[in-house]
Motif scaffolding. Structure first.
Motif, PDB file in Angstrom:
ATOM      1  N   LEU A  86     -20.230  38.473  41.362  1.00 57.03           N
ATOM      2  CA  LEU A  86     -20.687  40.011  41.326  1.00 57.03           C
ATOM      3  C   LEU A  86     -20.944  40.107  39.788  1.00 57.03           C
ATOM      4  CD1 LEU A  86     -18.263  41.386  43.708  1.00 57.03           C
ATOM      5  CD2 LEU A  86     -20.544  41.290  44.150  1.00 57.03           C
ATOM      6  N   GLU A  87     -20.262  39.590  39.009  1.00 53.13           N
ATOM      7  CA  GLU A  87     -20.548  39.780  37.357  1.00 53.13           C
ATOM      8  C   GLU A  87     -21.818  39.360  37.117  1.00 53.13           C
ATOM      9  OE1 GLU A  87     -17.615  40.318  33.630  1.00 53.13           O
ATOM     10  OE2 GLU A  87     -17.624  38.050  34.574  1.00 53.13           O
ATOM     11  N   GLN A  88     -22.147  38.174  37.431  1.00 53.09           N
ATOM     12  CA  GLN A  88     -23.548  37.419  37.229  1.00 53.09           C
ATOM     13  C   GLN A  88     -24.654  38.197  37.773  1.00 53.09           C
ATOM     14  OE1 GLN A  88     -22.957  33.583  38.658  1.00 53.09           O
ATOM     15  NE2 GLN A  88     -21.660  32.816  37.077  1.00 53.09           N
ATOM     16  N   ALA A  89     -24.180  38.919  38.815  1.00 50.66           N
ATOM     17  CA  ALA A  89     -25.546  39.726  39.353  1.00 50.66           C
ATOM     18  C   ALA A  89     -25.764  41.108  38.751  1.00 50.66           C
ATOM     19  CB  ALA A  89     -25.154  39.854  40.943  1.00 50.66           C
ATOM     20  N   GLY A  90     -24.493  41.154  37.997  1.00 55.96           N
ATOM     21  CA  GLY A  90     -24.616  42.954  37.338  1.00 55.96           C
ATOM     22  C   GLY A  90     -24.024  43.855  37.796  1.00 55.96           C
ATOM     23  N   LEU A  91     -23.399  43.526  38.998  1.00 62.09           N
ATOM     24  CA  LEU A  91     -22.454  44.408  39.914  1.00 62.09           C
ATOM     25  C   LEU A  91     -21.163  44.989  39.767  1.00 62.09           C
ATOM     26  CD1 LEU A  91     -23.928  42.841  43.142  1.00 62.09           C
ATOM     27  CD2 LEU A  91     -25.307  44.957  41.880  1.00 62.09           C
ATOM     28  N   VAL A  92     -20.777  44.055  38.871  1.00 64.02           N
ATOM     29  CA  VAL A  92     -19.128  44.385  38.245  1.00 64.02           C
ATOM     30  C   VAL A  92     -18.929  43.658  36.872  1.00 64.02           C
ATOM     31  CG1 VAL A  92     -16.840  43.709  38.663  1.00 64.02           C
ATOM     32  CG2 VAL A  92     -18.300  44.162  40.563  1.00 64.02           C
ATOM     33  N   THR A 105     -23.390  37.185  49.422  1.00 60.35           N
ATOM     34  CA  THR A 105     -22.984  36.207  50.393  1.00 60.35           C
ATOM     35  C   THR A 105     -21.886  37.333  51.191  1.00 60.35           C
ATOM     36  OG1 THR A 105     -20.846  35.744  49.111  1.00 60.35           O
ATOM     37  CG2 THR A 105     -22.841  34.227  49.146  1.00 60.35           C
ATOM     38  N   PRO A 106     -21.775  36.921  52.315  1.00 64.87           N
ATOM     39  CA  PRO A 106     -20.731  38.017  53.139  1.00 64.87           C
ATOM     40  C   PRO A 106     -19.476  38.250  52.358  1.00 64.87           C
ATOM     41  CG  PRO A 106     -21.771  36.414  54.628  1.00 64.87           C
ATOM     42  CD  PRO A 106     -22.262  35.932  53.164  1.00 64.87           C
ATOM     43  N   ALA A 107     -18.896  37.317  51.786  1.00 68.39           N
ATOM     44  CA  ALA A 107     -17.671  37.452  50.973  1.00 68.39           C
ATOM     45  C   ALA A 107     -17.956  38.309  49.795  1.00 68.39           C
ATOM     46  CB  ALA A 107     -17.022  36.175  50.687  1.00 68.39           C
ATOM     47  N   ALA A 108     -18.821  38.127  49.276  1.00 62.85           N
ATOM     48  CA  ALA A 108     -19.238  38.908  47.869  1.00 62.85           C
ATOM     49  C   ALA A 108     -19.466  40.404  48.248  1.00 62.85           C
ATOM     50  CB  ALA A 108     -20.560  38.418  47.047  1.00 62.85           C
ATOM     51  N   ALA A 109     -20.266  40.420  49.359  1.00 61.28           N
ATOM     52  CA  ALA A 109     -20.252  41.920  49.921  1.00 61.28           C
ATOM     53  C   ALA A 109     -19.135  42.664  50.357  1.00 61.28           C
ATOM     54  CB  ALA A 109     -21.206  42.067  51.169  1.00 61.28           C
ATOM     55  N   ARG A 110     -18.359  41.995  50.940  1.00 58.94           N
ATOM     56  CA  ARG A 110     -16.921  42.496  51.271  1.00 58.94           C
ATOM     57  C   ARG A 110     -16.132  42.942  50.103  1.00 58.94           C
ATOM     58  NH1 ARG A 110     -12.002  40.247  53.778  1.00 58.94           N
ATOM     59  NH2 ARG A 110     -10.768  41.824  54.495  1.00 58.94           N
ATOM     60  N   ALA A 111     -16.292  42.103  48.974  1.00 62.17           N
ATOM     61  CA  ALA A 111     -15.446  42.423  47.835  1.00 62.17           C
ATOM     62  C   ALA A 111     -16.108  43.603  46.962  1.00 62.17           C
ATOM     63  CB  ALA A 111     -15.636  41.026  46.876  1.00 62.17           C
ATOM     64  N   LEU A 112     -17.143  43.631  47.237  1.00 57.10           N
ATOM     65  CA  LEU A 112     -18.116  44.839  46.419  1.00 57.10           C
ATOM     66  C   LEU A 112     -17.582  46.115  47.419  1.00 57.10           C
ATOM     67  CD1 LEU A 112     -19.882  45.999  44.136  1.00 57.10           C
ATOM     68  CD2 LEU A 112     -21.862  45.730  45.753  1.00 57.10           C
ATOM     69  N   HIS A 113     -17.715  46.059  48.578  1.00 58.19           N
ATOM     70  CA  HIS A 113     -17.343  47.059  49.478  1.00 58.19           C
ATOM     71  C   HIS A 113     -15.987  47.612  49.397  1.00 58.19           C
ATOM     72  CE1 HIS A 113     -16.416  49.161  53.349  1.00 58.19           C
ATOM     73  NE2 HIS A 113     -17.621  49.565  53.216  1.00 58.19           N
ATOM     74  N   GLU A 114     -14.933  46.958  48.976  1.00 60.15           N
ATOM     75  CA  GLU A 114     -13.646  47.233  48.977  1.00 60.15           C
ATOM     76  C   GLU A 114     -13.563  47.695  47.382  1.00 60.15           C
ATOM     77  OE1 GLU A 114     -10.926  46.843  50.798  1.00 60.15           O
ATOM     78  OE2 GLU A 114     -12.395  46.457  52.560  1.00 60.15           O
ATOM     79  N   LEU A 115     -14.210  47.374  46.415  1.00 56.58           N
ATOM     80  CA  LEU A 115     -14.087  48.259  45.127  1.00 56.58           C
ATOM     81  C   LEU A 115     -14.260  49.449  45.331  1.00 56.58           C
ATOM     82  CD1 LEU A 115     -15.462  45.200  43.074  1.00 56.58           C
ATOM     83  CD2 LEU A 115     -12.930  46.047  43.066  1.00 56.58           C
ATOM     84  N   ASN A 133     -10.149  32.511  44.729  1.00 55.73           N
ATOM     85  CA  ASN A 133     -11.179  32.981  45.468  1.00 55.73           C
ATOM     86  C   ASN A 133     -11.923  34.245  44.953  1.00 55.73           C
ATOM     87  OD1 ASN A 133     -10.920  30.521  47.265  1.00 55.73           O
ATOM     88  ND2 ASN A 133      -9.651  31.776  48.864  1.00 55.73           N
ATOM     89  N   VAL A 134     -10.943  35.283  44.772  1.00 59.57           N
ATOM     90  CA  VAL A 134     -11.441  36.411  44.074  1.00 59.57           C
ATOM     91  C   VAL A 134     -12.057  36.068  42.814  1.00 59.57           C
ATOM     92  CG1 VAL A 134     -10.752  38.548  43.184  1.00 59.57           C
ATOM     93  CG2 VAL A 134     -10.134  37.756  45.547  1.00 59.57           C
ATOM     94  N   THR A 135     -11.842  35.073  41.975  1.00 54.32           N
ATOM     95  CA  THR A 135     -12.288  34.853  40.773  1.00 54.32           C
ATOM     96  C   THR A 135     -13.657  34.451  40.902  1.00 54.32           C
ATOM     97  OG1 THR A 135     -10.080  34.395  39.881  1.00 54.32           O
ATOM     98  CG2 THR A 135     -12.030  33.414  38.562  1.00 54.32           C
ATOM     99  N   ALA A 136     -13.821  33.558  41.641  1.00 55.34           N
ATOM    100  CA  ALA A 136     -15.321  33.085  41.976  1.00 55.34           C
ATOM    101  C   ALA A 136     -16.118  34.166  42.516  1.00 55.34           C
ATOM    102  CB  ALA A 136     -15.366  31.856  43.219  1.00 55.34           C
ATOM    103  N   LEU A 137     -15.741  35.139  43.525  1.00 55.68           N
ATOM    104  CA  LEU A 137     -16.592  36.175  43.910  1.00 55.68           C
ATOM    105  C   LEU A 137     -16.977  37.076  42.778  1.00 55.68           C
ATOM    106  CD1 LEU A 137     -14.418  37.168  47.302  1.00 55.68           C
ATOM    107  CD2 LEU A 137     -16.690  36.054  47.031  1.00 55.68           C
ATOM    108  N   VAL A 138     -15.737  37.487  41.935  1.00 55.74           N
ATOM    109  CA  VAL A 138     -16.028  38.356  40.762  1.00 55.74           C
ATOM    110  C   VAL A 138     -17.113  37.746  40.086  1.00 55.74           C
ATOM    111  CG1 VAL A 138     -14.932  39.563  38.886  1.00 55.74           C
ATOM    112  CG2 VAL A 138     -13.711  39.506  41.148  1.00 55.74           C
TER     113      VAL A 138
END
Length: 158
Positions: free
Chosen positions: A85-91, A46-56, A77-82
């Motif tokens: 990202l965690e379910q996708a194996g990215l974080v 999602t755009p929000a998840a991409a932005r969160a990943l980009h910020e890390l 909101n960050v908890t849901a984004l993380v």
């Protein structure tokens, strides 16, 4: 349509010129956002998840509350984004060695690769393809001048 027709008959009208420039900037920002959202969706984010990943920062684990501050959003909101990202194996959430009561967000190897792809999407310059190198330099200088006057500190060059 000529430039003078596009911006009105009174080229000396500073307010009219500024208003037209702002409308054009908003139009460009909307087009850029549209292209980014489509391409981020193609990456499975999602755009929000991409932005969160980009910020890390992959080299600096970060508590979720700090990510919330960077994104200027509520921690819930960050908890849901993380979670996404965690379910996708990215974080991964890991215990902070300096404070075992706290967890930090660590970008995985897969997250590093995806983050680079997200960065490429967020740097897409197709709308500027028709500009010469000199025009791009001038545009960058003007945008920098305008953004430096109203951006928070983190708006500097990457």
């Amino acid at each position: 349509m000529t430039q003078s027709t596009a911006i009105g008959s009174d080229l000396g009208d500073r307010s009219g010129l500024a208003g037209d420039a702002v409308r054009r900037i908003m139009h460009i920002a909307s087009a850029i956002r549209h292209y980014q959202d489509v391409e981020v969706g193609e990456l499975g984010l999602t755009p929000a998840a991409a932005r969160a990943l980009h910020e890390l920062d992959p080299d600096r684990p970060l508590p979720a509350r700090d990510l919330a501050e960077q994104l200027r959003c509520d921690r819930s909101n960050v908890t849901a984004l993380v979670d996404k990202l965690e379910q996708a194996g990215l974080v991964e959430r890991r215990v902070d060695p300096a404070d075992r009561r706290q967890k930090t967000l660590v970008v995985t190897d897969a997250g590093r690769r995806m983050r680079e792809r997200v960065h490429r999407v967020m740097s897409d310059s197709r709308l500027l393809a028709g500009l010469s190198t000199d025009e791009l330099a001038t545009l960058r200088e003007l945008v920098w001048k305008v953004s430096d006057g109203g951006c928070p500190e983190e708006c500097g060059p990457e």
